[in-house]
Design a protein around this motif. Structure first.
Motif, mmCIF file in Angstrom:
data_model
loop_
_atom_site.group_PDB
_atom_site.id
_atom_site.type_symbol
_atom_site.label_atom_id
_atom_site.label_comp_id
_atom_site.label_asym_id
_atom_site.label_seq_id
_atom_site.Cartn_x
_atom_site.Cartn_y
_atom_site.Cartn_z
ATOM 1 N N LEU A 276 -1.115 1.155 -4.987
ATOM 2 C CA LEU A 276 -0.311 -0.030 -4.713
ATOM 3 C C LEU A 276 1.008 -0.008 -5.471
ATOM 4 O O LEU A 276 1.063 0.448 -6.620
ATOM 5 C CB LEU A 276 -1.087 -1.288 -5.111
ATOM 6 C CG LEU A 276 -2.486 -1.448 -4.503
ATOM 7 C CD1 LEU A 276 -3.198 -2.634 -5.137
ATOM 8 C CD2 LEU A 276 -2.404 -1.607 -2.994
ATOM 9 N N HIS B 223 -7.213 -3.806 -0.384
ATOM 10 C CA HIS B 223 -7.005 -2.658 -1.262
ATOM 11 C C HIS B 223 -8.169 -1.673 -1.243
ATOM 12 O O HIS B 223 -8.341 -0.897 -2.175
ATOM 13 C CB HIS B 223 -6.688 -3.110 -2.695
ATOM 14 C CG HIS B 223 -7.643 -4.110 -3.272
ATOM 15 N ND1 HIS B 223 -7.427 -5.464 -3.185
ATOM 16 C CD2 HIS B 223 -8.794 -3.965 -3.953
ATOM 17 C CE1 HIS B 223 -8.406 -6.111 -3.787
ATOM 18 N NE2 HIS B 223 -9.259 -5.215 -4.264
ATOM 19 N N CYS C 106 -6.873 1.677 -2.375
ATOM 20 C CA CYS C 106 -5.463 1.941 -2.086
ATOM 21 C C CYS C 106 -4.663 2.068 -3.379
ATOM 22 O O CYS C 106 -4.943 1.400 -4.376
ATOM 23 C CB CYS C 106 -4.869 0.802 -1.266
ATOM 24 S SG CYS C 106 -5.720 0.458 0.291
ATOM 25 N N ARG D 254 4.773 -7.713 -7.037
ATOM 26 C CA ARG D 254 5.206 -6.721 -6.054
ATOM 27 C C ARG D 254 6.374 -5.925 -6.622
ATOM 28 O O ARG D 254 7.325 -6.501 -7.171
ATOM 29 C CB ARG D 254 5.654 -7.431 -4.775
ATOM 30 C CG ARG D 254 6.223 -6.487 -3.714
ATOM 31 C CD ARG D 254 6.969 -7.249 -2.643
ATOM 32 N NE ARG D 254 6.114 -8.120 -1.862
ATOM 33 C CZ ARG D 254 5.470 -7.754 -0.772
ATOM 34 N NH1 ARG D 254 5.575 -6.509 -0.325
ATOM 35 N NH2 ARG D 254 4.718 -8.626 -0.121
ATOM 36 N N ILE E 152 0.855 -1.190 0.000
ATOM 37 C CA ILE E 152 0.000 0.000 0.000
ATOM 38 C C ILE E 152 0.890 1.238 0.000
ATOM 39 O O ILE E 152 1.730 1.410 0.884
ATOM 40 C CB ILE E 152 -0.931 0.000 1.218
ATOM 41 C CG1 ILE E 152 -1.877 -1.198 1.149
ATOM 42 C CG2 ILE E 152 -1.708 1.300 1.306
ATOM 43 C CD1 ILE E 152 -2.713 -1.390 2.384
#
Length: 384
Positions: free
Chosen positions: A181, A312, A179, A188, A93
């Motif tokens: 991200l 999220h 959110c 990731r 986040i």
């Protein structure tokens, strides 16, 4: 003794960025020391694998001291011990906080002064604006299809009269929304991915993993190097220009204390010679507590979406008038987040109440002069 221009301790959210920016100056030779190993675990790169990492080899797996206000419980503090540090373990986040938080820090740290650096690090998927940048090393996404249960909770919040905020990192964080991200191409985007891999072939930057710093080498009041352990052997490395201590909230003060920088009386109690009496080292510790409320679903919850983590959707809210910024941040998970000793149905979801302006202040302290001894970590939850 081997010498570099700069030695950076810790390849986490801060250290990876610092090492990369320093390495962009071809005149500097930079050594980056990371206590953990390389980020080869597939769960690091899969956004849905976030909770499988906690308690594993990439987690320092700290436990705080028994908390008086929590019935003596000892909450888990997951912190990254791997390239990318906690950015390789966290929920991805991307949130800056309220502008008022920075304004209160004093000259040089006001929000207008730090905003250019936020914009510089970003590669924002919506393009540039007064509050966002593009072309930076960190990919930040805001335009994605949310999980339908996460979307439903935001719609429910708006139906109840809460404002919808399409950009929590814009002018004001207040309101319900989704959110932003740090995810790139469904994976990731840690600081190791963002800052280190694009420069891993630079001869001016050397990265050593499995290298845990044990103390700073001091000459008078000047830090001139670092002692670290790697593969069971002690090594010393010099720094001609400077040492950057960026080992995180827990390991940075540990390293300072082990090096004789801290409360002199406490250091003497552990047989450590005090180089500088700095009682503030390890003090003013505070943490944003999260408390789950888990609700059983009336029908099966759709499966997780590939390339997206489960938490999220969020709300930034002020619990009372007159606050300079939101003090609560409920996060919503489309899965049940059961803690130790908790059981329940698999089809459930979690509303995680979050306190983002805690007033409680605790401390961190050594329990021994042994660098591997457990630390005393006391965030003093709910003590204020």
């Amino acid at each position: 003794m081997e010498t570099f221009d700069v030695v950076v301790v810790g390849a986490g959210s801060a250290g990876a960025a610092v090492a990369r920016r320093l390495a962009d100056d071809a005149a500097l030779r930079v050594l980056l020391l990371e206590a953990g190993g390389p980020d080869v675990n597939p769960d690091i790169h899969d956004p849905g694998g976030v909770f499988r990492l906690w308690g594993g080899p990439e987690d320092y797996d700290y436990r705080v001291a028994p908390q008086r206000r929590l019935g003596g419980r000892r909450p888990h503090w997951p912190r990254g011990k791997v390239l990318g540090g906690s950015s390789s373990l966290n929920g991805m986040i991307f949130v800056r906080g309220a502008p008022a938080d920075y304004d209160a820090w004093g000259p040089g740290w006001s929000y207008p002064e730090v905003l250019p650096y936020f914009k510089r690090l970003e590669d924002f998927d919506r393009g540039p604006s007064d509050h966002h940048g593009v072309g930076g090393p960190v990919r930040v996404i805001a335009d994605y299809a949310p999980h339908q249960v996460n979307a439903a909770i935001v719609a429910a919040a708006v139906e109840q009269g809460l404002p919808f905020n399409p950009d929590c990192n814009g002018e004001r964080p207040d309101g319900a929304g989704f959110c932003q991200l740090t995810i790139r191409h469904g994976r990731r985007h840690s600081t190791a991915d963002a800052y280190l891999r694009p420069r891993c072939d630079r001869p001016v930057l050397e990265i050593r993993t499995g290298a845990r710093a044990r103390r700073l080498l001091l000459r008078g009041r000047r830090c001139v190097g670092v002692e670290y352990r790697q593969n069971g052997r002690l090594h010393q490395v010099g720094a001609a220009a400077q040492v950057v201590v960026s080992a995180g909230t827990v390991e940075s003060p540990r390293l300072l204390l082990l090096s004789g920088l801290g409360d002199a009386a406490e250091l003497r109690r552990h047989g450590i010679k005090a180089v500088e009496d700095l009682p503030g080292v390890g003090r003013n510790l505070h943490d944003h507590a999260l408390v789950p409320v888990i609700v059983a679903a009336r029908r099966p919850v759709p499966p997780a979406m590939p390339g997206l983590q489960p938490m999220h959707s969020q709300l930034f809210w002020r619990s009372r008038p007159g606050l300079p910024g939101p003090d609560v941040q409920p996060l919503f998970f489309h899965i049940p987040l059961y803690d130790e000793g908790m059981t329940g149905p698999p089809d459930a979801f979690t509303l995680m109440a979050g306190i983002v302006r805690p007033e409680s202040r605790g401390h961190l302290a050594l329990t021994s002069a042994d660098p591997d001894a457990p630390l005393h970590i006391d965030p003093a939850y709910l003590e204020a």
